[in-house]
Scaffold this active site. Structure first.
Site, PDB file in Angstrom:
ATOM      1  N   GLY A   1      44.660  50.460  37.669  1.00 16.23           N
ATOM      2  CA  GLY A   1      43.925  50.546  38.081  1.00 16.23           C
ATOM      3  C   GLY A   1      43.016  52.057  37.856  1.00 16.23           C
ATOM      4  O   GLY A   1      41.477  51.717  37.017  1.00 16.23           O
TER       5      GLY A   1
ATOM      6  N   TYR B   1      39.459  54.953  45.722  1.00 19.00           N
ATOM      7  CA  TYR B   1      38.708  55.261  45.234  1.00 19.00           C
ATOM      8  C   TYR B   1      37.983  57.263  45.603  1.00 19.00           C
ATOM      9  O   TYR B   1      38.070  58.012  44.892  1.00 19.00           O
ATOM     10  CB  TYR B   1      37.636  54.240  45.101  1.00 19.00           C
ATOM     11  CG  TYR B   1      37.418  53.414  45.058  1.00 19.00           C
ATOM     12  CD1 TYR B   1      37.332  52.605  43.767  1.00 19.00           C
ATOM     13  CD2 TYR B   1      37.587  52.433  45.937  1.00 19.00           C
ATOM     14  CE1 TYR B   1      37.391  52.070  42.790  1.00 19.00           C
ATOM     15  CE2 TYR B   1      37.764  51.064  44.987  1.00 19.00           C
ATOM     16  CZ  TYR B   1      37.559  50.923  42.863  1.00 19.00           C
ATOM     17  OH  TYR B   1      37.514  49.450  43.227  1.00 19.00           O
TER      18      TYR B   1
ATOM     19  N   GLY C   1      50.420  50.295  41.045  1.00 15.20           N
ATOM     20  CA  GLY C   1      50.880  51.919  41.263  1.00 15.20           C
ATOM     21  C   GLY C   1      51.392  52.340  39.781  1.00 15.20           C
ATOM     22  O   GLY C   1      51.580  52.765  39.429  1.00 15.20           O
TER      23      GLY C   1
ATOM     24  N   GLY D   1      49.518  52.383  37.061  1.00 19.03           N
ATOM     25  CA  GLY D   1      48.224  53.395  36.789  1.00 19.03           C
ATOM     26  C   GLY D   1      46.948  52.799  36.548  1.00 19.03           C
ATOM     27  O   GLY D   1      46.194  53.144  35.906  1.00 19.03           O
TER      28      GLY D   1
ATOM     29  N   TYR E   1      42.361  37.424  46.920  1.00 18.23           N
ATOM     30  CA  TYR E   1      42.887  38.571  47.827  1.00 18.23           C
ATOM     31  C   TYR E   1      42.037  39.494  48.953  1.00 18.23           C
ATOM     32  O   TYR E   1      42.353  39.893  50.440  1.00 18.23           O
ATOM     33  CB  TYR E   1      43.722  39.797  46.737  1.00 18.23           C
ATOM     34  CG  TYR E   1      43.369  40.753  47.489  1.00 18.23           C
ATOM     35  CD1 TYR E   1      44.705  41.191  47.615  1.00 18.23           C
ATOM     36  CD2 TYR E   1      42.253  42.063  47.351  1.00 18.23           C
ATOM     37  CE1 TYR E   1      44.559  43.095  48.606  1.00 18.23           C
ATOM     38  CE2 TYR E   1      42.789  43.347  47.783  1.00 18.23           C
ATOM     39  CZ  TYR E   1      43.332  43.527  48.463  1.00 18.23           C
ATOM     40  OH  TYR E   1      43.840  45.202  49.124  1.00 18.23           O
ATOM     41  N   GLU E   2      40.819  38.604  48.853  1.00 15.72           N
ATOM     42  CA  GLU E   2      39.717  39.117  49.350  1.00 15.72           C
ATOM     43  C   GLU E   2      39.671  37.881  50.753  1.00 15.72           C
ATOM     44  O   GLU E   2      38.787  37.928  51.370  1.00 15.72           O
ATOM     45  CB  GLU E   2      38.146  39.490  48.824  1.00 15.72           C
ATOM     46  CG  GLU E   2      39.272  41.042  47.720  1.00 15.72           C
ATOM     47  CD  GLU E   2      37.565  40.987  47.178  1.00 15.72           C
ATOM     48  OE1 GLU E   2      36.350  39.927  47.084  1.00 15.72           O
ATOM     49  OE2 GLU E   2      37.442  42.361  46.814  1.00 15.72           O
TER      50      GLU E   2
ATOM     51  N   VAL F   1      43.471  44.692  40.063  1.00 13.26           N
ATOM     52  CA  VAL F   1      44.969  44.550  39.316  1.00 13.26           C
ATOM     53  C   VAL F   1      45.481  43.171  39.896  1.00 13.26           C
ATOM     54  O   VAL F   1      45.752  43.519  41.096  1.00 13.26           O
ATOM     55  CB  VAL F   1      45.690  45.930  39.155  1.00 13.26           C
ATOM     56  CG1 VAL F   1      46.996  46.150  38.620  1.00 13.26           C
ATOM     57  CG2 VAL F   1      44.651  46.886  38.709  1.00 13.26           C
TER      58      VAL F   1
END
Length: 170
Positions: free
Chosen positions: A105, A139, A101, A103, A26-27, A95
Site C-alpha cells: 500500500g 494515511y 503489512g 508495504g 471489503y467496503e 491491497v
C-alpha cells in the site's frame, strides 16, 4: 517478500476487475462494483477504434508481491479552480488482505505521489470510508490530512435525470 509495481496493461483487466470487486466486498458494497471489462478497458486505455489517438481517462498501477498481483492504485486528473492547476484524484488504492503489512500500500501510494511530483502537480485527493480506521491511520502516518470541513455530495439515478431535465425547461 519482493514488491513490484508496474503500469497496468489491457491484459490486466480481469485482475483489475477482481481487485475492484474485492474492494467493494471489503467496503460492504459488493453489489455496487458493476464495471464491465469493456468499460474498464476504455477508461484505462482509450478507444482502439480511434487508432490509439484517444488515451484513457484514468491510469492504473498494478502491485505485485512475490510475482502475484495483490493490489492496485487507480487515479485520474482533477482540477482546482482556486489554484488554476490540476491534481490527482486517487479513486482506488487497494491491497488484498493476504498481502497487507508487506508495504505494498505504501509503495503504491508512493508511486502515485511520484507521478504527481513528476508532472508538477501540487496534490493528491481521495476519499476514505469513515469506519476504515486502519486506512485512516495509514494515511495519517504518511502525512495525509483529513478535510473534515467538506462533505461530498452525489447526484445520481432519478435525481440526476430530473436535474438534467431542468436544463430543457428554460
Amino acid at each position: 517478500m519482493t514488491i513490484t509495481l508496474r503500469p497496468a496493461t489491457p491484459d490486466d483487466i480481469p485482475e483489475i476487475l477482481a481487485l475492484v470487486r474485492d474492494l467493494a466486498e471489503y467496503e460492504r458494497s459488493p453489489g455496487e462494483a458493476k464495471a464491465t471489462a469493456e468499460q474498464m478497458r476504455r477508461a484505462l486505455f482509450g478507444d482502439p477504434a480511434k487508432d490509439g489517438k484517444e488515451a484513457g481517462i484514468a491510469e492504473c498501477i498494478m502491485g505485485e508481491v512475490d510475482g502475484k498481483v495483490q493490489g492496485l492504485a487507480v487515479y485520474f486528473m482533477n482540477f482546482s479552480t482556486w489554484t488554476g492547476r490540476p491534481g490527482i484524484y486517487l479513486e482506488d488504492l487497494f491491497v488484498r488482505p493476504a498481502a497487507r503489512g508487506a508495504g505494498l500500500g505504501k509503495a503504491l501510494l508512493a508511486r502515485v505521489a511520484a507521478v504527481a511530483v513528476e508532472r508538477g502537480l501540487p496534490r493528491i485527493d481521495w476519499l476514505v470510508i469513515d469506519w476504515n480506521e486502519a486506512a485512516i491511520g495509514f494515511y495519517k502516518s504518511l502525512g495525509a490530512v483529513a478535510l473534515d470541513k467538506w462533505t461530498i455530495h452525489r447526484l445520481s439515478g432519478d435525481a440526476l435525470g430530473r436535474v438534467a431535465g431542468m436544463s430543457r425547461e428554460e
